[in-house]
Scaffold this active site. Structure first.
Site, mmCIF file in Angstrom:
data_model
loop_
_atom_site.group_PDB
_atom_site.id
_atom_site.type_symbol
_atom_site.label_atom_id
_atom_site.label_comp_id
_atom_site.label_asym_id
_atom_site.label_seq_id
_atom_site.Cartn_x
_atom_site.Cartn_y
_atom_site.Cartn_z
ATOM 1 N N ASP A 249 0.857 -1.183 0.000
ATOM 2 C CA ASP A 249 0.000 0.000 0.000
ATOM 3 C C ASP A 249 0.894 1.235 0.000
ATOM 4 O O ASP A 249 2.069 1.162 0.385
ATOM 5 C CB ASP A 249 -0.921 0.014 1.223
ATOM 6 C CG ASP A 249 -2.165 0.874 0.977
ATOM 7 O OD1 ASP A 249 -3.186 0.304 0.526
ATOM 8 O OD2 ASP A 249 -2.108 2.086 1.207
ATOM 9 N N ASP A 294 -7.360 -4.520 -5.643
ATOM 10 C CA ASP A 294 -8.621 -4.064 -5.034
ATOM 11 C C ASP A 294 -8.515 -2.545 -4.982
ATOM 12 O O ASP A 294 -8.174 -1.965 -3.963
ATOM 13 C CB ASP A 294 -8.768 -4.684 -3.645
ATOM 14 C CG ASP A 294 -10.067 -4.295 -2.962
ATOM 15 O OD1 ASP A 294 -11.035 -3.981 -3.676
ATOM 16 O OD2 ASP A 294 -10.105 -4.279 -1.723
ATOM 17 N N CYS A 347 -15.451 -1.844 -4.981
ATOM 18 C CA CYS A 347 -16.720 -1.889 -4.254
ATOM 19 C C CYS A 347 -17.646 -0.826 -4.841
ATOM 20 O O CYS A 347 -18.270 -0.052 -4.130
ATOM 21 C CB CYS A 347 -16.532 -1.725 -2.752
ATOM 22 S SG CYS A 347 -15.624 -0.246 -2.269
#
Length: 401
Positions: A249, A294, A347
């Site tokens: 990340d 993601d 999402c």
């Protein structure tokens, strides 16, 4: 239900922080509850739920309230649920019949009735067509609490039985092999089973993402937008804690959280790594059997649990995040080995963040060595859980010149 001055004051304080001081709802609620340690479970539940529901229905409440006074707005929210108000001076001027009449006048306007910005209603209608009406209605419902069983430590059945013995009822939803849904909302983080690492809280749709990577024990896997590591932990369980997972990340503080969660979960194969720039990605060229992207997204699929998202988004912010999504696909895909698998997930329920991004990547120079195996468009109205998109993209074994 009887209202009490101190808890209503807590709700009003929180709403002021969220809308007038532009703070995140979850952080404000956490701070409000910490500041009032004498509140019991019922009080805490009332405050948290009332704040979230007021945030969810903020535009509608403002539309039918006689004023922008925060107590009037709370009172309007309370009356819209068909409940009665006590005779407090803060609620003077609130007339149930007038509020009901105002609601009746606006309920044919979908954006007002569903309490969303006009631009969002227009975008959803354009991109989802006839499915939008039911989708936004579903996304305005309260999210269920879903657990992901940590199968490194316990089976789903054993966890279900253990929780039942403590008076916590759950059910196992079909099609989600590691999921348990709480029959009743509660703060499950204080349960000893959580502290023992027997489960994580993770929506059922989100649990489909790690499963899509088809991992096996011993593989080298990169979770390139790992955040706090929820999907890395799921991957580790699916790999039986054998192999290696690089959890990456750009934010180091998120990866610190990953370390703590891995320790609690009994996971030893996760290696957190900060992305310091393109050099970090280049050094990992063709090094992974599986890569999970993601990616950052609008979050429109998770409005059930993050209702304040709709007041923070704009068409410009969605356009900006689409640029980031494509950039990640273009650059991070290089880490997949020939014959390996890339999973792109969001999402979001918007095709512009989902299948259109995958199509754009596959049509590009860097995407010519990849092919789409399958994708899942998970709508909340169909699953009952969060809205998600998951694309499985294989890197061809034979590379084109």
């Amino acid at each position: 239900m009887k209202l009490f001055p101190n808890t209503v004051k807590g709700v009003v304080y929180a709403i002021d922080e969220i809308f007038n001081q532009k703070k995140y709802a979850d952080k404000v609620i956490e701070k409000t509850l910490k500041s009032n340690p004498k509140w019991g479970a019922r009080d805490r539940g009332f405050v948290a739920e009332s704040v979230y529901e007021m945030v969810r229905w903020w535009r509608l409440i403002n539309e039918v309230s006689p004023s922008k006074d925060l107590y009037h707005l709370f009172g309007t929210y309370w009356l819209l649920q068909g409940k009665s108000l006590p005779d407090w001076r803060e609620f003077k001027g609130l007339e149930p019949e007038k509020i009901k009449a105002r609601f009746e006048r606006i309920k044919e306007n979908r954006a007002l009735k569903q309490s969303i910005p006009d631009w969002m209603d227009q975008m959803g209608s354009e991109l989802l067509g006839e499915k939008w009406d039911k989708e936004i209605d579903t996304l305005n419902q309260q999210a269920e609490v879903v657990l992901r069983v940590n199968t490194l430590k316990i089976t789903r059945e054993d966890l279900m039985n253990r929780l039942a013995a403590e008076g916590i009822q759950t059910y196992a939803p079909k099609g989600y092999k590691d999921a348990l849904v709480l029959a009743q909302r509660q703060n499950i983080f204080k349960n000893p089973a959580f502290k023992e690492g027997l489960f994580e809280v993770q929506d059922a749709s989100s649990q489909l993402v790690a499963a899509a990577l088809d991992v096996e024990p011993g593989m080298r896997v990169i979770d390139a937008c790992a955040g706090a590591g929820g999907k890395s932990l799921h991957l580790a369980a699916l790999m039986q804690n054998k192999g290696r997972i690089l959890s990456m990340d750009v934010e180091e503080w998120k990866l610190q959280n990953t370390k703590l969660r891995a320790r609690r979960n009994g996971v030893s194969i996760i290696e957190p790594k900060v992305i310091e720039g393109n050099k970090t990605i280049k050094r990992l060229k063709e090094s992974a059997d599986r890569v999970l992207l993601d990616v950052p997204c609008s979050g429109l699929g998770v409005l059930k649990r993050n209702p304040d998202t709709k007041w923070k988004l704009s068409p410009e912010s969605i356009e900006k995040v689409q640029g980031i999504q494509q950039e990640i696909l273009q650059n991070y895909s290089s880490m997949v080995k020939p014959g390996g698998l890339l999973v792109y997930a969001t999402c979001s329920i918007l095709p512009s963040e989902n299948q259109q991004q995958v199509e754009k990547f596959l049509a590009s120079e860097k995407g010519k060595d990849f092919e789409l195996i399958e994708d899942q468009k998970v709508l909340a109205q169909e699953s009952g859980f969060d809205g998600f998109y998951i694309a499985k993209i294989a890197r061809k074994k034979e590379q084109t010149a």
